[in-house]
Structures are given as structure tokens and as C-alpha cells.
Scaffold this motif. Structure first.
Motif, PDB file in Angstrom:
ATOM      1  N   ILE A  95       0.833  -1.200   0.000  1.00 28.21           N
ATOM      2  CA  ILE A  95       0.000   0.000   0.000  1.00 28.21           C
ATOM      3  C   ILE A  95       0.868   1.252   0.000  1.00 28.21           C
ATOM      4  O   ILE A  95       0.578   2.227  -0.704  1.00 28.21           O
ATOM      5  CB  ILE A  95      -0.979  -0.037   1.188  1.00 28.21           C
ATOM      6  N   ALA A  96       1.968   1.211   0.765  1.00 30.74           N
ATOM      7  CA  ALA A  96       2.889   2.354   0.753  1.00 30.74           C
ATOM      8  C   ALA A  96       3.391   2.599  -0.663  1.00 30.74           C
ATOM      9  O   ALA A  96       3.485   3.738  -1.124  1.00 30.74           O
ATOM     10  CB  ALA A  96       4.057   2.094   1.695  1.00 30.74           C
ATOM     11  N   GLY A  99       0.825   4.294  -2.781  1.00 31.36           N
ATOM     12  CA  GLY A  99       0.778   5.701  -2.417  1.00 31.36           C
ATOM     13  C   GLY A  99       1.921   6.481  -3.048  1.00 31.36           C
ATOM     14  O   GLY A  99       1.722   7.560  -3.613  1.00 31.36           O
ATOM     15  N   LEU A 100       3.117   5.903  -2.993  1.00 29.87           N
ATOM     16  CA  LEU A 100       4.288   6.568  -3.578  1.00 29.87           C
ATOM     17  C   LEU A 100       4.105   6.774  -5.073  1.00 29.87           C
ATOM     18  O   LEU A 100       4.405   7.835  -5.614  1.00 29.87           O
ATOM     19  CB  LEU A 100       5.540   5.723  -3.333  1.00 29.87           C
ATOM     20  N   VAL A 102       1.264   6.999  -6.853  1.00 31.42           N
ATOM     21  CA  VAL A 102       0.261   8.033  -7.127  1.00 31.42           C
ATOM     22  C   VAL A 102       0.858   9.418  -6.875  1.00 31.42           C
ATOM     23  O   VAL A 102       0.690  10.343  -7.675  1.00 31.42           O
ATOM     24  CB  VAL A 102      -0.995   7.792  -6.251  1.00 31.42           C
ATOM     25  N   ALA A 103       1.603   9.533  -5.756  1.00 33.45           N
ATOM     26  CA  ALA A 103       2.207  10.825  -5.433  1.00 33.45           C
ATOM     27  C   ALA A 103       3.251  11.226  -6.484  1.00 33.45           C
ATOM     28  O   ALA A 103       3.321  12.386  -6.895  1.00 33.45           O
ATOM     29  CB  ALA A 103       2.840  10.776  -4.048  1.00 33.45           C
ATOM     30  N   GLU A 106       1.749  12.709  -9.558  1.00 41.06           N
ATOM     31  CA  GLU A 106       1.280  14.070  -9.321  1.00 41.06           C
ATOM     32  C   GLU A 106       2.440  15.051  -9.267  1.00 41.06           C
ATOM     33  O   GLU A 106       2.333  16.188  -9.734  1.00 41.06           O
ATOM     34  CB  GLU A 106       0.491  14.117  -8.002  1.00 41.06           C
ATOM     35  N   ARG A 109       3.439  15.934 -12.642  1.00 39.28           N
ATOM     36  CA  ARG A 109       2.476  16.857 -13.237  1.00 39.28           C
ATOM     37  C   ARG A 109       2.766  18.282 -12.770  1.00 39.28           C
ATOM     38  O   ARG A 109       2.689  19.239 -13.544  1.00 39.28           O
ATOM     39  CB  ARG A 109       1.054  16.441 -12.848  1.00 39.28           C
TER      40      ARG A 109
ATOM     41  N   ILE B 206      -7.659   4.530 -10.325  1.00 39.60           N
ATOM     42  CA  ILE B 206      -7.490   5.616  -9.355  1.00 39.60           C
ATOM     43  C   ILE B 206      -8.650   5.620  -8.356  1.00 39.60           C
ATOM     44  O   ILE B 206      -8.472   5.862  -7.166  1.00 39.60           O
ATOM     45  CB  ILE B 206      -7.384   6.970 -10.104  1.00 39.60           C
ATOM     46  N   ILE B 209      -8.109   3.004  -5.872  1.00 38.11           N
ATOM     47  CA  ILE B 209      -7.084   3.416  -4.911  1.00 38.11           C
ATOM     48  C   ILE B 209      -7.658   4.443  -3.940  1.00 38.11           C
ATOM     49  O   ILE B 209      -7.344   4.442  -2.751  1.00 38.11           O
ATOM     50  CB  ILE B 209      -5.865   4.015  -5.658  1.00 38.11           C
ATOM     51  N   LEU B 212      -9.593   2.641  -1.402  1.00 40.37           N
ATOM     52  CA  LEU B 212      -8.647   1.930  -0.534  1.00 40.37           C
ATOM     53  C   LEU B 212      -8.024   2.921   0.454  1.00 40.37           C
ATOM     54  O   LEU B 212      -7.855   2.608   1.644  1.00 40.37           O
ATOM     55  CB  LEU B 212      -7.551   1.270  -1.380  1.00 40.37           C
ATOM     56  N   TYR B 246      -5.064  19.072  -5.661  1.00 39.48           N
ATOM     57  CA  TYR B 246      -3.974  18.165  -5.310  1.00 39.48           C
ATOM     58  C   TYR B 246      -4.484  16.863  -4.716  1.00 39.48           C
ATOM     59  O   TYR B 246      -3.798  16.208  -3.948  1.00 39.48           O
ATOM     60  CB  TYR B 246      -3.021  18.858  -4.326  1.00 39.48           C
ATOM     61  N   LEU B 248      -4.985  13.781  -5.736  1.00 42.73           N
ATOM     62  CA  LEU B 248      -4.226  12.536  -5.885  1.00 42.73           C
ATOM     63  C   LEU B 248      -2.911  12.591  -5.131  1.00 42.73           C
ATOM     64  O   LEU B 248      -2.476  11.605  -4.546  1.00 42.73           O
ATOM     65  CB  LEU B 248      -3.968  12.252  -7.366  1.00 42.73           C
ATOM     66  N   LEU B 249      -2.274  13.773  -5.151  1.00 40.41           N
ATOM     67  CA  LEU B 249      -1.020  13.912  -4.413  1.00 40.41           C
ATOM     68  C   LEU B 249      -1.282  13.659  -2.927  1.00 40.41           C
ATOM     69  O   LEU B 249      -0.546  12.912  -2.265  1.00 40.41           O
ATOM     70  CB  LEU B 249      -0.443  15.315  -4.621  1.00 40.41           C
ATOM     71  N   GLY B 252      -1.991   9.990  -2.301  1.00 41.71           N
ATOM     72  CA  GLY B 252      -0.752   9.219  -2.394  1.00 41.71           C
ATOM     73  C   GLY B 252       0.088   9.371  -1.140  1.00 41.71           C
ATOM     74  O   GLY B 252       0.527   8.389  -0.536  1.00 41.71           O
ATOM     75  N   VAL B 253       0.265  10.625  -0.725  1.00 40.79           N
ATOM     76  CA  VAL B 253       1.078  10.874   0.460  1.00 40.79           C
ATOM     77  C   VAL B 253       0.413  10.266   1.693  1.00 40.79           C
ATOM     78  O   VAL B 253       1.084   9.664   2.544  1.00 40.79           O
ATOM     79  CB  VAL B 253       1.320  12.398   0.636  1.00 40.79           C
ATOM     80  N   LEU B 255      -1.609   7.630   1.840  1.00 45.60           N
ATOM     81  CA  LEU B 255      -1.445   6.166   1.818  1.00 45.60           C
ATOM     82  C   LEU B 255      -0.072   5.785   2.337  1.00 45.60           C
ATOM     83  O   LEU B 255       0.083   4.903   3.179  1.00 45.60           O
ATOM     84  CB  LEU B 255      -1.595   5.629   0.386  1.00 45.60           C
ATOM     85  N   PHE B 256       0.939   6.483   1.807  1.00 47.96           N
ATOM     86  CA  PHE B 256       2.301   6.164   2.213  1.00 47.96           C
ATOM     87  C   PHE B 256       2.517   6.497   3.686  1.00 47.96           C
ATOM     88  O   PHE B 256       3.003   5.680   4.464  1.00 47.96           O
ATOM     89  CB  PHE B 256       3.313   6.925   1.347  1.00 47.96           C
TER      90      PHE B 256
END
Lengths: 286, 284
Positions: A95-96, A99-100, A102-103, A106, A109, B206, B209, B212, B246, B248-249, B252-253, B255-256
Motif C-alpha cells: 500500500i505504501a 501511495g508513492l 500516485v504521489a 502528481e 504533473r 485511481i 485506490i 482503498l 492536489y 491525488l497527491l 498518495g502521500v 497512503l504512504f
């Protein structure tokens, strides 16, 4: 298009998949991590390679610098993000990693903009005829790269001390460590190699499409995941065969399956069918 | 009527997140393609009502169709485990979007527009969604304490041990998939009749995710944690433009960061806070 065209196009695609998937399977074999963020590293390679080519004017120089630089980036990535969570339950790293990824998309972008960027003077665009099939030079380079890089890797794994250390760690990390193998070093090298291969694939995809966008890592990376599962997670030979097979199946599939499924879903249809028959993948781990 | 739309969005997001929580949280089966079932529910309901069917029949129909596909995918979870299952469910998500894109009767790339209004007005629709959300919360709390919840928990903790202890692993896994996907179908049907337009992008990887992320941030398996996370994460993009830009950013952050620093999510943070507060009280 006749059959030999489809076959050759499919094999070229397959070589690109192989370059991405081998890195993934190396990481999985060593650490049991599904490294989804590998796709982000692939995209990074594409951006760096394209920008360096435009800056320096030399594709070859840009290519070499990029794969080395991205290789080091991969090492740092492992050290910062994965090493601290290695001993947690397996879903944590998975999962980490999502997340990485997806980040990362972005962040690309934000830095490079959402629109695509292209080569100022696209290199390797001439076509040549090989065995009756007309091919862009770029596609031939893809095949040569895949053979050289993955062949080199096989030699490295089979013939050198570090290769032996690597194989020992894959088969039993605790035992390898007790024989004095530096596990951290093996893991760093592993991430260097995996990331450099992904970067090479990224640049070549950027070249063939002549564009780079923040989300370009998505589709090939998801397919690479399907490929390593098909190949029997962690099995390099199986991964290579699965990558080439998928390239060819997709290439024929776009002709025959197009009305039912979109091209990018073929990989997963193939994957699900195979897994239901052989849950351990086409080729089980040795 | 801004608050009404916020509450409506919040309600079907809570249902959607809790539906994944049943599968991934309670039963420990990671799914990376849950948006497909949300999509199956949304498309089923949309096709049915644009064809003149009743909205009230569309809801159970969406649940039944999504649950049926969930049942089939549940069989995959009997064949493959852990990482293999994660990739397989991701594949299910791609199969769904890949299939829908090529089908004319599903609107292909364009999607289905002009889904009829349920015809009960905005406020009653919000109340309806909220009532469903409340019911799903109650159902989740009930399942968690039931015998079935204990069995799910045993499977999530250690499948082989659970089997040795005589838990019918296959039956419970399939049950989790059917319940979870049917509820996702319900959320999808409610979503479709709220936005009145469905397109395949709303149900892609997406989206899987994002849901999730709601479960992870809330705390895997925690009912209230997931409710809070889903409520916040679904309306923040509507409240704050920064969050929308932001999104998705941030996902993402999050989730991590949650996995890295607090794998138990909001639930474990609240418990820690509570222990500290109550601990201080007893000390005084």
C-alpha cells in the motif's frame, strides 16, 4: 498488416515489457515487495532522458547518463522508503508503494506540467527493412537493448561474485548473511539494476511515442505486474517468456479481440485465465 | 443547497468505503479493483432506469448484479492469495474498464447521460442515502461482532490456522466478497442517480485506490475509523479548492504516510489518544 508484421511488432512490445518487468521481479524475488512505484521510476527515466536529449543534443549520451542517474535514484528510493518498513506485514509495503506511485505521478504533473513534451529532433526515426518487415530504427534499438541489458544481467548473476551473493540472498537471506554476505549491499545493487532497466524502458517508450506525459507509467506498469505474476513472481526466466508472449498476444489481440476488450485489458484477461488454471503462474518459483 | 449535496456525497462514499472494509478490513483480502463493482452497480442502475425501470427496483438490481460478479471474483480469492490476489483484483478493475470502453450498449467512452431523477426531491434523496449509510454502518458493526465477523477475523489473521481450527474458509471468503461487492453496487447506484451521468473514468484504478485510501486512513477493519475517513476524504475536495487540485497527491502521500507511521490509521491514533487521556485521569 500481415502476420510477420504483427509478430515483430509484438516482440518489440514484449522487449519493452521485459525491461520493465525484470526489474519488478528482481525486487519481488529479493524483498517480497510488489514495487508498484517502479512505474514512477520508469516515467522518471522518460522525463530525464528526453530533457537531457533536448539539452545536450546527443541521445546516446543522455541515455547513458539517465540510466545511471535513475539507478542511483532507485537506490535512494529503497533506502528512504522501503528499508524502514521491511519487517512490517506484507500489505504495508504494497500500500505504501501504491501511495508513492500516485504521489510521484502528481509530482511530475506539478513539475513538468500536465501536457506532453516531445523530442526537439526525434532520434532513430528512419525505417529500415529487416527480413522483409519495415521497422523504425528505434524499435530495433529496443530489441538490442533488451538483449544486451538482460543478457548482461544474466552474466552478472551467473559469473560474478556479486551475482553469486545476489542469488544466495534470494534463495535464503538469513543463510546468506551468516556466510558474510552484506545484505544491504545486495539490495542496493538490486534496486540500482531494476531502476536502471526501468529508466531504459522509459526512454525508449518516450522515443517510440515521441512524447512524455505524467501518467505514461500507468498502463505499462500495470501490465508489468500482470507479467511478473504470470511468470511466477520472482522467476526471471518466466518473466521474460511471459513478457514476450504478452507482447505477441496483444499484437494479434488488437486485430481479433478489439470488439470485446480494449488492448490494455488483454493482459489481465490472460492473467486471470492463467491464474484460475495455475494459481502459481505459468512458471512456478524455483 | 450546498450542504445537501455534501451530505449525499458523504453518504454514498461511506457505503462504498465500508463495502471495501468488509472484504479488505474484516476478511483481510486486499482488493485493488473495488471500483469495478461500484461501476457495475452504477451502470446496472443507469441502464435500468434510463430504459424506463423504476428507481426503487434499480437499487436491489444493482446490488444483485454487483454481488453476482463479486461472487465470481470471490472464487479467485480461493485460488490465489496475498500479492497474487492484489494483482488479480487489479486486473478485474482493468477488465471492467477495458470491457465497458468497447461496448456500445454501455455508452463506450462517452458513458450514459440523462439518467432520470429518482423524483423524490433533493432533501429526501439525501435522507435516503444517509439512511442507507446508517444501515450499512449498523450492518458492519453487527457483522464485526457476529460469529461471521470472528471467522473473518481469523481468516484475516492467519488463513491456514483458521482452516485447521475448522473455519470454512472458502464459504466465509465468498460471503465477504458477495456482501462487500453488493454494497459497492448499492453505492454505485446511488452515485449514478445523484450525478445522473456515468462514464468509465469514474470507476478506474485511481477510484479503486481512492476508496482503498479511505479504508487505510480510517484504519483497516475499523468501522468508525473508516466512516470518519470516508466522510472527510469525500467532501474535502468539494469544500477546499486546494484539496481538489492536489487530491491525488494528497491521497498518495496519505497512503504512504499512514503505512509508514501509523498502519492502524485514525482508529489506532484515536485509541492512543483516548488511552493517554483516560490514563492521565486515573493517575490524578
Amino acid at each position: 498488416m500481415n502476420y510477420s508484421d504483427l509478430l515483430v511488432q509484438g516482440l518489440v512490445e514484449g522487449c519493452i515489457y521485459a525491461l520493465i518487468a525484470v526489474g519488478l521481479t528482481l525486487v519481488y524475488g529479493l524483498l517480497r515487495i510488489l514495487h508498484i512505484a517502479h512505474a514512477g521510476i520508469f516515467t522518471l527515466g522518460a522525463y530525464v532522458g528526453l530533457l537531457l536529449t533536448n539539452e545536450t543534443g546527443s541521445f546516446a549520451a543522455a541515455f547513458v547518463i539517465t540510466i545511471v542517474a535513475v539507478g542511483f535514484f532507485g537506490m535512494a528510493f529503497y533506502r528512504l522508503f522501503y528499508e524502514p518498513i521491511l519487517n512490517k506485514p506484507p500489505h504495508v509495503a504494497l500500500i505504501a508503494s501504491i501511495g508513492l506511485f500516485v504521489a510521484m505521478e502528481e509530482i511530475y504533473r506539478l513539475i513538468f506540467g500536465a501536457t506532453s513534451i516531445s523530442f526537439l529532433a526525434p532520434p532513430l526515426k528512419d525505417t529500415v527493412e529487416v527480413a522483409g518487415v519495415r521497422l523504425e530504427e528505434g524499435r530495433i534499438v529496443v530489441v538490442i537493448l533488451a538483449v544486451v541489458l538482460i543478457g548482461g544481467l544474466a552474466l552478472l548473476a551467473g559469473r560474478t561474485r556479486i551475482g553469486i551473493a545476489w542469488r544466495a540472498t534470494v534463495s535464503d537471506a538469513a543463510m546468506a548473511e551468516s556466510f558474510g554476505i552484506d545484505l544491504a549491499r545486495v539490495r542496493y545493487i538490486n534496486f540500482f539494476v531494476a531502476s536502471a532497466l526501468a529508466a531504459a524502458a522509459g526512454i525508449m517508450v518516450a522515443l517510440l511515442l515521441n512524447q512524455v506525459i505524467p501518467t505514461m507509467g500507468g498502463v505499462p506498469a500495470y501490465k508489468a505486474l500482470a507479467i511478473i505474476v504470470l511468470g511466477g513472481l520472482g522467476n526471471v526466466k518466466g518473466t521474460l517468456i511471459a513478457a514476450l508472449a504478452l507482447g505477441v498476444i496483444e499484437s494479434f489481440g488488437t486485430i481479433y479481440l478489439d470488439r470485446v476488450l480494449d488492448r490494455d485489458a488483454i493482459a489481465f484477461a490472460f492473467l486471470i485465465v492463467v491464474l484460475m488454471i495455475r494459481p502459481q503462474g505459468l512458471f512456478a518459483r524455483r | 443547497m450546498y450542504e445537501i449535496s455534501l451530505l449525499t456525497v458523504m453518504s454514498f462514499s461511506v457505503i462504498f468505503a465500508l463495502s471495501l472494509n468488509l472484504i479488505t478490513g474484516f476478511c483481510g483480502q486486499i482488493s485493488l479493483g473495488h471500483a469495478a463493482f461500484y461501476g457495475i452497480g452504477a451502470y446496472t442502475a443507469a441502464l435500468f432506469t434510463t430504459d424506463g425501470g423504476s428507481f426503487w427496483l434499480a437499487l436491489p438490481l444493482a446490488m444483485a448484479v454487483a454481488g453476482f460478479f463479486g461472487f465470481i471474483v470471490g472464487f479467485a480469492s480461493l485460488r490465489v492469495r496475498h500479492d497474487f490476489l492484489a494483482i488479480t483484483t487489479m486486473g478485474v478493475g482493468f477488465l471492467f474498464t477495458g470491457f465497458v470502453r468497447q461496448q456500445e450498449f454501455l455508452g463506450g467512452e462517452e458513458g450514459i447521460a440523462g439518467i432520470p431523477d429518482p423524483g423524490i426531491g433533493q432533501i429526501p434523496y439525501m435522507l435516503l442515502c444517509a439512511a442507507f449509510a446508517a444501515a450499512v454502518i449498523a450492518f458492519s458493526l453487527y457483522v464485526k461482532r457476529s460469529w461471521m465477523g470472528q471467522a473473518f477475523d481469523a481468516i484475516a489473521t492467519d488463513e491456514d490456522t483458521a482452516r485447521t481450527l475448522g473455519v470454512d474458509v472458502a464459504r466465509y471468503k465468498l460471503t465477504a466478497f458477495v456482501f462487500g461487492t453488493a454494497l459497492a453496487g448499492l453505492a454505485g447506484a446511488l452515485f449514478a442517480h445523484y450525478v445522473k451521468f456515468v462514464e468509465v473514468e469514474s470507476f478506474d484504478f485511481i477510484e479503486s485506490i481512492s476508496v482503498l485510501a479511505m479504508v487505510i486512513v480510517g484504519g483497516i477493519g475499523s468501522v468508525w475509523g473508516v466512516v470518519v475517513a470516508a466522510a472527510f476524504l469525500s467532501v474535502l475536495p468539494l469544500l477546499l479548492q486546494v484539496f481538489a487540485d492536489y487530491k491525488l497527491l494528497i491521497y498518495g502521500v496519505l497512503l504512504f504516510a499512514v503505512m509508514y507511521f501509523a498502519p492502524g490509521g485514525i482508529d489506532s491514533l484515536m485509541r492512543m489518544l483516548w488511552r493517554r487521556i483516560s490514563g492521565r485521569r486515573t493517575a490524578e
